[in-house]
Scaffold this active site. Structure first.
Site, PDB file in Angstrom:
ATOM      1  N   ARG A 122       0.899  -1.387   0.084  1.00 25.58           N
ATOM      2  CA  ARG A 122       0.037   0.111   0.129  1.00 25.58           C
ATOM      3  C   ARG A 122       0.877   1.422  -0.171  1.00 25.58           C
ATOM      4  NH1 ARG A 122      -4.568  -0.715   4.327  1.00 25.58           N
ATOM      5  NH2 ARG A 122      -5.354   1.234   3.449  1.00 25.58           N
ATOM      6  N   SER A 167      -7.611  11.238   2.566  1.00 23.81           N
ATOM      7  CA  SER A 167      -7.262   9.967   3.488  1.00 23.81           C
ATOM      8  C   SER A 167      -7.210  10.554   4.978  1.00 23.81           C
ATOM      9  CB  SER A 167      -5.817   9.571   3.270  1.00 23.81           C
ATOM     10  OG  SER A 167      -5.206   8.704   4.132  1.00 23.81           O
ATOM     11  N   GLN A 169      -6.101   8.793   7.473  1.00 29.26           N
ATOM     12  CA  GLN A 169      -4.741   8.307   7.928  1.00 29.26           C
ATOM     13  C   GLN A 169      -3.831   9.359   7.656  1.00 29.26           C
ATOM     14  OE1 GLN A 169      -4.624   4.579   6.150  1.00 29.26           O
ATOM     15  NE2 GLN A 169      -6.301   3.637   7.616  1.00 29.26           N
ATOM     16  N   ASP A 317     -15.305   2.731   3.547  1.00 24.32           N
ATOM     17  CA  ASP A 317     -15.327   1.300   3.838  1.00 24.32           C
ATOM     18  C   ASP A 317     -16.548   0.268   3.487  1.00 24.32           C
ATOM     19  OD1 ASP A 317     -12.565   1.842   4.610  1.00 24.32           O
ATOM     20  OD2 ASP A 317     -13.172   1.896   6.704  1.00 24.32           O
ATOM     21  N   ARG A 348     -10.203  -3.220  -3.773  1.00 17.87           N
ATOM     22  CA  ARG A 348     -11.650  -3.473  -3.486  1.00 17.87           C
ATOM     23  C   ARG A 348     -12.517  -3.341  -4.683  1.00 17.87           C
ATOM     24  NH1 ARG A 348     -11.841  -1.321   2.506  1.00 17.87           N
ATOM     25  NH2 ARG A 348     -11.119  -3.282   3.518  1.00 17.87           N
ATOM     26  N   ARG A 390     -13.430  -6.444   4.768  1.00 16.02           N
ATOM     27  CA  ARG A 390     -14.536  -6.016   4.530  1.00 16.02           C
ATOM     28  C   ARG A 390     -15.286  -6.774   3.222  1.00 16.02           C
ATOM     29  NH1 ARG A 390     -15.182  -2.458   8.482  1.00 16.02           N
ATOM     30  NH2 ARG A 390     -13.308  -1.211   8.914  1.00 16.02           N
TER      31      ARG A 390
HETATM   32  C1  S3P Z   1      -9.189   5.143   8.600  1.00 11.67           C
HETATM   33  C2  S3P Z   1      -9.255   5.925   7.412  1.00 11.67           C
HETATM   34  C3  S3P Z   1      -9.582   5.332   6.159  1.00 11.67           C
HETATM   35  C4  S3P Z   1     -10.435   4.105   6.163  1.00 11.67           C
HETATM   36  C5  S3P Z   1      -9.546   3.042   7.240  1.00 11.67           C
HETATM   37  C6  S3P Z   1      -9.500   3.861   8.708  1.00 11.67           C
HETATM   38  C7  S3P Z   1      -8.805   5.903   9.844  1.00 11.67           C
HETATM   39  O1  S3P Z   1      -8.561   5.084   5.270  1.00 11.67           O
HETATM   40  O2  S3P Z   1     -10.675   3.504   4.958  1.00 11.67           O
HETATM   41  O3  S3P Z   1     -10.348   1.853   7.348  1.00 11.67           O
HETATM   42  O4  S3P Z   1      -9.038   5.244  10.932  1.00 11.67           O
HETATM   43  O5  S3P Z   1      -8.420   6.957   9.637  1.00 11.67           O
HETATM   44  P1  S3P Z   1      -7.723   6.189   4.334  1.00 11.67           P
HETATM   45  O6  S3P Z   1      -7.147   7.057   5.304  1.00 11.67           O
HETATM   46  O7  S3P Z   1      -6.731   5.538   3.533  1.00 11.67           O
HETATM   47  O8  S3P Z   1      -8.858   6.776   3.672  1.00 11.67           O
END
Ligand code: S3P
Length: 431
Positions: A122, A167, A169, A317, A348, A390
């Site tokens: 990733r 994102s 994250q 998700d 996905r 998922r």
């Molecule tokens: C998440 C953010 C999302 C999500 C993941 C959890 C998080 O990902 O798909 O299951 O906890 O910040 P991305 O940051 O890649 O969008």
């Protein structure tokens, strides 16, 4: 382990107590550890992803006690960490790896983050580049993936950054790094991704650590304090599987209890409402800075879905699951703006098309849009879950709306986010 989920012979009734939200669980452990004070956490996610975050934090010196859904975190304060002895194993968890990168950018020692095969494919440059511009030294593998070797520094340079990809994250990693910056770190999120980090910073600092103005969040290096307890609200992404199950079985009437109602997570529920479902939401309070309540789902025939690109971050998700539902709706559903799905635990977009194909459903991809042709019951079939939790749960739910059952190549991967999922589904299916 393969598993076959059979057709539901009777309507799904009653209620489901949802497990703690995965995103909030990761953040409670991380933020609790770098704050000062003690944090008692209940209803923590027992999924493998969150366990990875715990183990990594412990390797960095965190004090975490307890097992299962209730833990106590003894905060170390911003400076209380040490160089880990081995590599930090993030397993399958992108949230663990990316959020810890932000945190480690402010730690003046070297760490190496590794993951399983899925996580090691990733994209990590989306986090590494802005953290590098703050002053962290980061080395990625040749194709910009893990292993991630990171040496942090302090203070980090201030950053003003507009997210180029939707994102949470990445956003959260930068906000965590901002706690170690010289002055102020601002992140603009024009996509409206989940804002749990922002809420938690605010509630652990009396609003001092973070200021928000529309799409902009600015963090200052203010110490966080946590002499308190939090209950992690129920996970709306886990709840969505039961909502979908109720929509595949006529006569169903299910209530999801204690679900987090954060608007940045509600896109799936907005969409099924547009498809004709009766969704009744009763807000009951606030937990961990998040609105919480009960959500009642009553079965109704479904119309085709239309998901605009700007809604996708609020249901990212749940897209595979929505595609499964769309296969049982009247007409052709259009789901747009799905580019990010290719970078999840598996591709996905490809996985959901292959799975639907195995169940006799026609789909078409047009750029980053997916078209799903609605129709009758699913054909019996075997779906390759590709080790993706998922996909496994979405196609498991499809089994309830099949004639002879849907066989999943592997169901154990559900434990990444929701260990008891298939037992709970079976309990509801058999009444
Ligand atoms: C998440 C953010 C999302 C999500 C993941 C959890 C998080 O990902 O798909 O299951 O906890 O910040 P991305 O940051 O890649 O969008």
């Amino acid at each position: 382990v393969s598993l076959t989920v059979l057709r539901a012979g009777r309507p799904l009734k009653g209620s489901v107590e949802l497990p703690g939200d995965k995103s909030v669980s990761h953040r409670a452990l991380i933020v609790g550890t770098l704050a000062s004070g003690t944090l008692d956490i209940s209803n923590l996610s027992t999924g493998r992803d969150v366990a990875c975050t715990r183990r990594c934090l412990e390797a960095l010196g965190a004090g975490i006690w307890g097992e299962g859904t209730s833990l106590t975190v003894r905060g170390r304060g911003p400076d209380g960490f040490r160089q880990p002895e081995g590599r930090l194993d993030c397993g399958n968890s992108g949230t663990t790896m990316r959020l810890l990168m932000g945190f480690l950018a402010g730690q003046p020692f070297e760490s190496v983050l590794v993951g399983d095969e899925s996580l090691s494919s990733r994209p990590m440059r989306r986090v590494a580049d802005p953290l590098r511009s703050m002053g962290a030294l980061i080395q990625l593998a040749g194709n910009d993936t893990a292993p991630v070797c990171i040496r942090g520094t302090r203070p980090l340079a201030n950053l003003a950054y507009k997210l180029p990809v939707p994102s949470a994250q990445v956003k959260s990693a930068l906000l965590l790094a901002g706690l170690y910056s010289r002055g102020q770190t601002c992140v603009e999120d024009p996509f409206g991704t989940r804002d749990h980090t922002e809420r938690m910073f605010a509630s652990f600092s009396g609003g001092e650590a973070i200021r928000r103005h529309g799409a902009l969040a600015c963090v200052r290096p203010v110490p966080l304090r946590t002499d308190r307890e939090i209950r992690v609200p129920g996970d709306p992404s886990s709840g969505a599987f039961f909502a979908a199950a109720a929509l595949l079985v006529p006569g169903s009437d299910l209530t999801l209890r204690g679900m987090m109602l954060n608007p940045s997570r509600m896109g799936f529920y907005d969409t099924i409402r547009e498809m004709g479902t009766k969704v009744s939401i009763e807000e009951s309070g606030v937990e961990a800075g998040e609105p919480v309540g009960d959500v009642r789902i009553e079965h109704a025939p479904l119309r085709a879905a239309r998901v605009p690109a700007k809604r996708v971050p609020t249901m990212v998700d749940e897209v595979p699951l929505l595609a499964v539902l769309a296969a049982r709706a009247e007409g052709i559903s259009h789901l747009e703006g799905l580019a990010e799905l290719r970078f999840k635990e598996s591709d996905r977009l490809d996985g959901v098309r292959a799975g639907l194909d195995a169940l006799g459903v026609e789909t078409h991809a047009e750029g980053d849009a997916l078209l799903v042709e609605g129709g009758g019951p699913f054909r019996d079939g075997r779906v390759d879950t590709r080790g993706d939790h998922r996909l496994a749960m979405a196609f498991g739910v499809a089994g309830l709306g099949s004639d002879g059952g849907v066989e999943l190549s592997d169901a154990a991967c559900a434990g990444i986010s929701y260990p008891g999922f298939f037992d709970e589904l079976e309990r509801l299916r058999t009444g």
